[in-house]
Design a protein around this motif. Structure first.
Motif, mmCIF file in Angstrom:
data_model
loop_
_atom_site.group_PDB
_atom_site.id
_atom_site.type_symbol
_atom_site.label_atom_id
_atom_site.label_comp_id
_atom_site.label_asym_id
_atom_site.label_seq_id
_atom_site.Cartn_x
_atom_site.Cartn_y
_atom_site.Cartn_z
ATOM 1 N N LEU A 121 -24.093 37.001 -4.706
ATOM 2 C CA LEU A 121 -22.820 36.368 -5.066
ATOM 3 C C LEU A 121 -22.115 35.765 -3.858
ATOM 4 O O LEU A 121 -21.445 34.726 -3.975
ATOM 5 N N LEU A 122 -22.268 36.367 -2.700
ATOM 6 C CA LEU A 122 -21.720 35.739 -1.497
ATOM 7 C C LEU A 122 -22.411 34.397 -1.238
ATOM 8 O O LEU A 122 -21.771 33.421 -0.844
ATOM 9 N N CYS A 123 -23.721 34.347 -1.472
ATOM 10 C CA CYS A 123 -24.449 33.083 -1.296
ATOM 11 C C CYS A 123 -23.934 32.005 -2.239
ATOM 12 O O CYS A 123 -23.721 30.848 -1.826
ATOM 13 N N THR A 124 -23.763 32.340 -3.503
ATOM 14 C CA THR A 124 -23.362 31.318 -4.471
ATOM 15 C C THR A 124 -21.895 30.909 -4.273
ATOM 16 O O THR A 124 -21.555 29.732 -4.430
ATOM 17 N N GLU A 125 -21.040 31.867 -3.922
ATOM 18 C CA GLU A 125 -19.652 31.504 -3.598
ATOM 19 C C GLU A 125 -19.620 30.551 -2.408
ATOM 20 O O GLU A 125 -18.868 29.570 -2.393
ATOM 21 N N PHE A 126 -20.426 30.836 -1.408
ATOM 22 C CA PHE A 126 -20.516 29.998 -0.210
ATOM 23 C C PHE A 126 -20.935 28.575 -0.589
ATOM 24 O O PHE A 126 -20.324 27.588 -0.150
ATOM 25 N N ALA A 127 -21.986 28.452 -1.388
ATOM 26 C CA ALA A 127 -22.507 27.132 -1.747
ATOM 27 C C ALA A 127 -21.507 26.344 -2.572
ATOM 28 O O ALA A 127 -21.311 25.129 -2.347
ATOM 29 N N ARG A 128 -20.863 26.995 -3.517
ATOM 30 C CA ARG A 128 -19.882 26.287 -4.346
ATOM 31 C C ARG A 128 -18.700 25.813 -3.503
ATOM 32 O O ARG A 128 -18.201 24.693 -3.677
ATOM 33 N N GLY A 129 -18.255 26.668 -2.589
ATOM 34 C CA GLY A 129 -17.141 26.282 -1.735
ATOM 35 C C GLY A 129 -17.491 25.124 -0.824
ATOM 36 O O GLY A 129 -16.688 24.213 -0.608
ATOM 37 N N ARG A 139 -25.261 26.810 6.474
ATOM 38 C CA ARG A 139 -26.359 27.703 6.806
ATOM 39 C C ARG A 139 -26.143 29.056 6.131
ATOM 40 O O ARG A 139 -25.063 29.658 6.277
ATOM 41 N N ILE A 140 -27.155 29.523 5.423
ATOM 42 C CA ILE A 140 -27.161 30.878 4.882
ATOM 43 C C ILE A 140 -28.326 31.623 5.519
ATOM 44 O O ILE A 140 -29.461 31.141 5.500
ATOM 45 N N ILE A 141 -28.046 32.797 6.069
ATOM 46 C CA ILE A 141 -29.087 33.634 6.650
ATOM 47 C C ILE A 141 -28.943 35.038 6.063
ATOM 48 O O ILE A 141 -27.901 35.692 6.239
ATOM 49 N N ASN A 142 -29.961 35.472 5.345
ATOM 50 C CA ASN A 142 -29.989 36.802 4.749
ATOM 51 C C ASN A 142 -30.874 37.718 5.592
ATOM 52 O O ASN A 142 -31.800 37.259 6.246
ATOM 53 N N MET A 143 -30.608 38.998 5.539
ATOM 54 C CA MET A 143 -31.380 39.954 6.319
ATOM 55 C C MET A 143 -32.333 40.735 5.424
ATOM 56 O O MET A 143 -31.931 41.267 4.383
ATOM 57 N N THR A 144 -33.603 40.792 5.816
ATOM 58 C CA THR A 144 -34.597 41.599 5.124
ATOM 59 C C THR A 144 -35.178 42.606 6.118
ATOM 60 O O THR A 144 -34.764 42.664 7.276
ATOM 61 N N SER A 145 -36.159 43.372 5.657
ATOM 62 C CA SER A 145 -36.720 44.411 6.531
ATOM 63 C C SER A 145 -38.238 44.478 6.460
ATOM 64 O O SER A 145 -38.819 45.550 6.615
ATOM 65 N N GLY A 146 -38.874 43.355 6.199
ATOM 66 C CA GLY A 146 -40.329 43.319 6.219
ATOM 67 C C GLY A 146 -40.988 43.930 5.001
ATOM 68 O O GLY A 146 -42.143 44.370 5.070
ATOM 69 N N GLN A 147 -40.282 43.930 3.873
ATOM 70 C CA GLN A 147 -40.841 44.545 2.677
ATOM 71 C C GLN A 147 -42.107 43.843 2.182
ATOM 72 O O GLN A 147 -42.928 44.450 1.497
ATOM 73 N N ASP A 148 -42.287 42.578 2.512
ATOM 74 C CA ASP A 148 -43.489 41.862 2.085
ATOM 75 C C ASP A 148 -44.646 42.026 3.073
ATOM 76 O O ASP A 148 -45.723 41.470 2.869
ATOM 77 N N LEU A 149 -44.436 42.787 4.137
ATOM 78 C CA LEU A 149 -45.481 42.995 5.140
ATOM 79 C C LEU A 149 -46.188 44.335 4.998
ATOM 80 O O LEU A 149 -47.370 44.453 5.321
ATOM 81 N N SER A 171 -35.915 30.730 -3.634
ATOM 82 C CA SER A 171 -35.484 29.937 -4.788
ATOM 83 C C SER A 171 -34.160 29.228 -4.520
ATOM 84 O O SER A 171 -33.987 28.051 -4.864
ATOM 85 N N LEU A 172 -33.212 29.938 -3.912
ATOM 86 C CA LEU A 172 -31.920 29.314 -3.626
ATOM 87 C C LEU A 172 -32.070 28.174 -2.628
ATOM 88 O O LEU A 172 -31.354 27.162 -2.716
ATOM 89 N N SER A 173 -32.996 28.296 -1.697
ATOM 90 C CA SER A 173 -33.175 27.230 -0.702
ATOM 91 C C SER A 173 -33.535 25.916 -1.367
ATOM 92 O O SER A 173 -33.099 24.844 -0.926
ATOM 93 N N ARG A 174 -34.328 25.979 -2.439
ATOM 94 C CA ARG A 174 -34.709 24.747 -3.145
ATOM 95 C C ARG A 174 -33.506 24.128 -3.857
ATOM 96 O O ARG A 174 -33.339 22.914 -3.864
ATOM 97 N N ILE A 181 -27.690 22.442 2.785
ATOM 98 C CA ILE A 181 -27.470 23.847 3.091
ATOM 99 C C ILE A 181 -28.843 24.505 3.224
ATOM 100 O O ILE A 181 -29.626 24.492 2.277
ATOM 101 N N THR A 182 -29.149 25.021 4.384
ATOM 102 C CA THR A 182 -30.416 25.730 4.562
ATOM 103 C C THR A 182 -30.225 27.200 4.209
ATOM 104 O O THR A 182 -29.151 27.775 4.406
ATOM 105 N N VAL A 183 -31.285 27.804 3.685
ATOM 106 C CA VAL A 183 -31.246 29.211 3.281
ATOM 107 C C VAL A 183 -32.501 29.889 3.815
ATOM 108 O O VAL A 183 -33.614 29.542 3.409
ATOM 109 N N ASN A 184 -32.324 30.817 4.719
ATOM 110 C CA ASN A 184 -33.451 31.527 5.315
ATOM 111 C C ASN A 184 -33.150 33.019 5.366
ATOM 112 O O ASN A 184 -32.005 33.442 5.186
ATOM 113 N N ALA A 185 -34.194 33.797 5.602
ATOM 114 C CA ALA A 185 -34.027 35.237 5.785
ATOM 115 C C ALA A 185 -34.703 35.649 7.080
ATOM 116 O O ALA A 185 -35.692 35.046 7.496
#
Length: 247
Positions: A121-129, A139-149, A171-174, A181-185
């Motif tokens: 919701l912070l991401c979508t509020e940011f984009a709408r604003g 720029r949106i940067i989210n934090m992950t912890s290597g769950q896909d590794l 998905s949001l990046s597309r 607006i770039t979206v990365n983690a």
């Protein structure tokens, strides 16, 4: 002069990643707005003063990000105090140890509220604003912890909810690319911040080929790059900045 404004969640102690990110972005000339929780009130005032002395504006907000309306409250406050943010760093996280014997609905809900709902919701509020403003990029940067590794046994709820951030980021990046607006983690790997004990350090150190464990400043450097105009061609990526950490 109108500086870019960065919103960073979870800057709650002198040694955590949120604080390192605030300091790094402030040093690069961004105005800073950060969130924290009640126990960090004294530290928040200290950090505000420290950043203001750099010569940029700084404001903070005490909020429980597990509340359903937290994202809206955060954006109402940042617009009131500083303006529309152009950089969002979703750093705050909730984590407990749980396995198949202890996992229950409450544990899942606690993780979901902060790690997924708040972040999304912070991401979508940011984009709408940003879309409604006259600002040219974000720029949106989210934090992950290597769950896909690799698997994370004993942290089922954390792994599941943080892993969902990677799918959401892609998905949001597309969707947001046409808005510039770039979206990365970023996965910073095991980082020597508030949660690490001497026993954990001793266990992890041999797995770092560079001979040291990652620090909050390491995470702040890659995030500062992704938050800059120089990173305009990078989006939809899950970046593993771990210093060669071997699982």
């Amino acid at each position: 002069m109108n500086r870019p404004i960065a919103l960073i969640t979870g800057a709650s102690s002198p040694r955590d990643m949120g604080t390192a990110i605030c300091r790094k972005l402030a040093a690069q000339g961004l105005d800073i707005f950060f969130t924290y929780w009640q126990a960090a009130a004294d530290w928040a005032q200290t950090l505000e003063q420290e950043i203001a002395e750099i010569g940029v504006r700084c404001s903070s907000y005490c909020i429980d990000l597990s509340a359903a309306d937290a994202a809206g409250q955060v954006y109402e406050e940042i617009r009131r105090t500083l303006g529309t943010p152009t950089v969002l760093i979703n750093n705050a996280a909730y984590s407990t140890n749980d396995n198949y014997m202890t996992l229950n609905a409450q544990t899942l809900d606690n993780h979901y509220a902060v790690n997924m709902r708040s972040t999304f919701l912070l991401c979508t509020e940011f984009a709408r604003g940003l879309e409604q403003s006259d600002l040219a990029w974000g720029r949106i940067i989210n934090m992950t912890s290597g769950q896909d590794l690799a698997p994370m046994p004993g942290e089922l709820a954390y792994a599941a909810t943080k892993g969902a951030i990677s799918a959401f980021t892609r998905s949001l990046s597309r969707e947001l690319a046409p808005l510039h607006i770039t979206v990365n983690a970023v996965n910073p790997g095991p980082t020597d911040s508030t949660w690490m004990t001497d026993d954990i350090r001793s266990f992890l150190l041999p797995q770092f080929p560079m001979g040291r464990i990652g620090t909050p400043d390491d995470a702040a450097r890659i995030i500062a790059f992704l938050a800059s105009e120089e990173a305009q061609w990078i989006t939809g990526q899950i970046i593993h900045s771990e210093g060669g950490f071997a699982r």
